[in-house]
Structure formats: structure tokens, C-alpha cells
Motif scaffolding. Structure first.
Motif, short mmCIF file in Angstrom:
data_model
loop_
_atom_site.label_atom_id
_atom_site.label_comp_id
_atom_site.label_asym_id
_atom_site.label_seq_id
_atom_site.Cartn_x
_atom_site.Cartn_y
_atom_site.Cartn_z
N ARG A 134 0.87 -1.25 0.06
CA ARG A 134 -0.13 0.24 0.15
C ARG A 134 0.78 1.22 -0.04
O ARG A 134 0.31 2.32 -0.33
N GLY A 135 2.25 1.17 0.21
CA GLY A 135 3.09 2.23 0.36
C GLY A 135 2.89 3.04 1.66
O GLY A 135 2.95 4.33 1.42
N LEU A 146 5.42 10.53 5.12
CA LEU A 146 6.98 10.66 4.53
C LEU A 146 6.93 10.94 3.25
O LEU A 146 6.10 10.71 2.30
N SER A 147 8.33 11.75 3.20
CA SER A 147 8.41 11.92 1.51
C SER A 147 9.17 10.86 0.92
O SER A 147 9.06 9.68 1.60
N ALA A 148 9.13 10.86 -0.45
CA ALA A 148 9.59 9.61 -1.15
C ALA A 148 11.19 8.98 -0.65
O ALA A 148 11.13 8.01 -0.41
N LEU A 149 11.81 10.16 -0.51
CA LEU A 149 13.19 9.74 -0.01
C LEU A 149 13.09 9.09 1.47
O LEU A 149 13.94 8.02 1.73
N GLU A 173 21.35 3.09 -2.23
CA GLU A 173 19.88 2.74 -2.35
C GLU A 173 19.02 3.59 -2.68
O GLU A 173 17.85 3.49 -3.25
N ILE A 174 19.55 4.96 -2.30
CA ILE A 174 18.32 5.86 -2.52
C ILE A 174 18.64 7.14 -3.26
O ILE A 174 17.66 8.19 -3.41
N ASP A 176 18.59 7.87 -6.39
CA ASP A 176 17.82 8.36 -7.59
C ASP A 176 16.17 8.45 -7.13
O ASP A 176 15.45 8.58 -8.16
N VAL A 177 15.88 8.30 -6.10
CA VAL A 177 14.21 8.29 -5.72
C VAL A 177 13.87 10.02 -5.76
O VAL A 177 14.55 10.70 -5.12
N GLY A 178 12.82 10.05 -6.32
CA GLY A 178 12.31 11.39 -6.56
C GLY A 178 13.05 12.11 -7.71
O GLY A 178 12.78 13.52 -7.76
N GLY A 179 14.17 11.75 -8.01
CA GLY A 179 14.98 12.46 -9.43
C GLY A 179 15.92 13.43 -8.76
O GLY A 179 16.24 14.33 -9.20
N GLY A 180 16.09 13.60 -7.49
CA GLY A 180 16.95 14.60 -6.90
C GLY A 180 18.30 14.01 -6.29
O GLY A 180 18.58 12.93 -6.12
N PHE A 181 19.16 15.17 -6.50
CA PHE A 181 20.52 14.77 -5.90
C PHE A 181 20.82 14.44 -4.60
O PHE A 181 20.28 15.29 -3.53
N VAL A 182 21.36 13.18 -4.30
CA VAL A 182 21.31 12.63 -2.79
C VAL A 182 22.97 12.93 -2.73
O VAL A 182 23.72 11.95 -3.35
N ASN A 183 23.66 13.34 -1.55
CA ASN A 183 24.80 13.21 -1.26
C ASN A 183 25.14 13.14 0.41
O ASN A 183 23.90 12.88 1.01
N ASP A 184 26.03 13.00 0.94
CA ASP A 184 26.48 12.61 1.98
C ASP A 184 25.61 13.53 3.01
O ASP A 184 25.06 13.01 4.00
N ASN A 185 25.83 14.91 3.07
CA ASN A 185 25.09 15.73 3.81
C ASN A 185 23.59 15.51 3.75
O ASN A 185 22.74 15.84 4.63
N THR A 186 23.03 15.30 2.57
CA THR A 186 21.63 15.30 2.44
C THR A 186 21.03 13.74 3.31
O THR A 186 19.96 13.85 3.65
#
Length: 222
Positions: A134-135, A146-149, A173-174, A176-186
Motif C-alpha cells: 500500500r506504500g 513521509l517523503s519519497a526519500l 539505495e536512495i 535516484d528516488v524522486g529524481g533529486g541529487f543525494v549526497n552525504d550531507n543530504t
């Protein structure tokens, strides 16, 4: 525990992929032929089938599984031509992955198929319950927003409950979820936000703990 039928005539694939799936929390039953697969009793939540086998085809196994019930099927094959893809889907396949493939990409595809089939099962940790089909995620029966990430991050942690996950693994693992850039600080920011939603006291987390110098762990012994 989600049970997977893995059928491939390449021993190295069966051994390496089987070991990886078990590390990811799956129960695996493996075979190297059509006869070997059909001799197993099941039931299975998902089947990973090679198309070309020494005594027939994974298509034959797929048809048998369809006659027995509604086991989702993903074909694993080096044949990436259009005709093979069409034959696979006509036999009842839910997805098709060409070799060579990245194990983590395969895991993602497997979980997607399981969710669509309603076989993902509930994931729990203390007061938390996640329903991948059900997500949704709830705490003490109250649904959380919760947000997608955040949702993806929580699912990864719940699927590996009790294990220490390094930051590099979580980023892979995360990212590319939501199309945003994810780095260590994120990642640090999203860990903080997730704790604010799932913990009684985010400053002293009891569910999502930091393992200093290594990474994070969901659940398990303090």
C-alpha cells in the motif's frame, strides 16, 4: 520471510545471487533445470527464471507456476532480443532482466513486482509498521506522512533490520528516488527528518541508531 525460487543452469550465478538474496533477507530455493525446479514443492512469493535451461526453458516453468497459482515471475536471461521478451511476457512474466545485471537493481525490480502482486508483506520494528503493497507507514496505528526519500530510506533499513548499513550503501539505495541529487550531507538531513517522525525522542533514538564510525542500524540490541 519472502521466499524466492531461483532457477539458472550457471552454478556461479545460483551461488552468488543466492547468497546475495539471503543477505537481503530473502529465503531462496534454487534449481539448475526445469525438472529440478518442478520437483520443488514451493510455494514461492516470487520466481527468478533463466530462459535457456539444459532440459527446456524457463518459459515452461512459468506456465506451470501460472497453472498452480499466481507466483510473480521475473526472467533472467542473456537473450535481450525483442522476440525473447515477447515470449516471456506471453508466458506470464511480470518483468524481464537481461544479464549481466546489477544485484541491487534486481532487488529493486523484485520489490516492485512483489508490491504490485500484493506479496511484499508487512515490515515491523517496535511500534512501526510498513506496508509496501500500500506504500504506507504507521506508528502505533497512526499513519505517518513521509517523503519519497524518507519512505525509501526507511524501507531499506527495515529490510535489513538488525544489520549495520554503511552510509555509502544507503546512498546507493536512495540516490535516484524522486529524481533529486543525494549526497552525504543530504543523507544526514534525511536521517534526522526520519527520526523526528518515527522516534519518541529523536535526540535519543531507540529505533534508528547511529553506529559510530560505521553507519546506521534499525532495531536490534542497543
Amino acid at each position: 520471510m519472502t521466499t524466492v525460487l531461483l532457477v539458472d543452469d550457471e552454478r556461479t550465478i545460483v551461488e552468488s545471487l543466492g547468497a546475495y538474496l539471503r543477505q537481503e533477507g530473502f529465503r531462496v530455493e534454487a534449481a539448475g533445470s526445469v525438472a529440478g525446479a518442478l520437483a520443488l514443492s514451493g510455494p514461492w512469493d516470487l520466481a527468478l527464471l533463466d530462459v535457456t535451461l539444459p532440459d527446456g526453458s524457463g518459459l515452461d516453468i512459468c506456465r506451470c507456476l501460472r497453472q498452480r497459482g499466481d507466483t510473480p515471475v521475473i526472467f533472467l536471461t542473456a537473450s535481450d532480443d525483442e522476440a525473447s521478451v515477447v515470449r516471456g511476457f506471453e508466458a506470464g512474466a511480470d518483468d524481464y532482466v537481461s544479464k549481466p545485471f546489477r544485484p541491487r537493481e534486481l532487488i529493486s525490480r523484485m520489490r516492485s513486482v512483489l508490491r504490485r502482486a500484493g506479496k511484499a508483506g508487512l515490515l515491523t520494528c517496535g511500534p512501526l509498521t510498513a506496508d509496501p503493497a500500500r506504500g504506507t507507514v504507521s506508528r502505533d496505528g497512526r499513519e505517518l506522512t513521509l517523503s519519497a526519500l524518507e519512505y525509501r530510506l526507511l524501507l531499506v533499513l527495515l529490510h535489513n533490520q538488525g544489520a549495520v548499513l554503511r552510509r555509502e550503501r544507503l546512498l546507493e539505495e536512495i540516490w535516484d528516488v524522486g529524481g533529486g541529487f543525494v549526497n552525504d550531507n543530504t543523507l544526514t538531513v534525511y536521517i534526522k527528518r526520519l527520526r523526528e517522525k518515527i522516534e519518541d525522542d529523536p535526540q535519543h533514538p531507540a529505533l534508528l541508531r547511529t553506529v559510530r564510525g560505521l553507519g546506521y542500524r534499525m532495531g536490534g540490541t542497543p
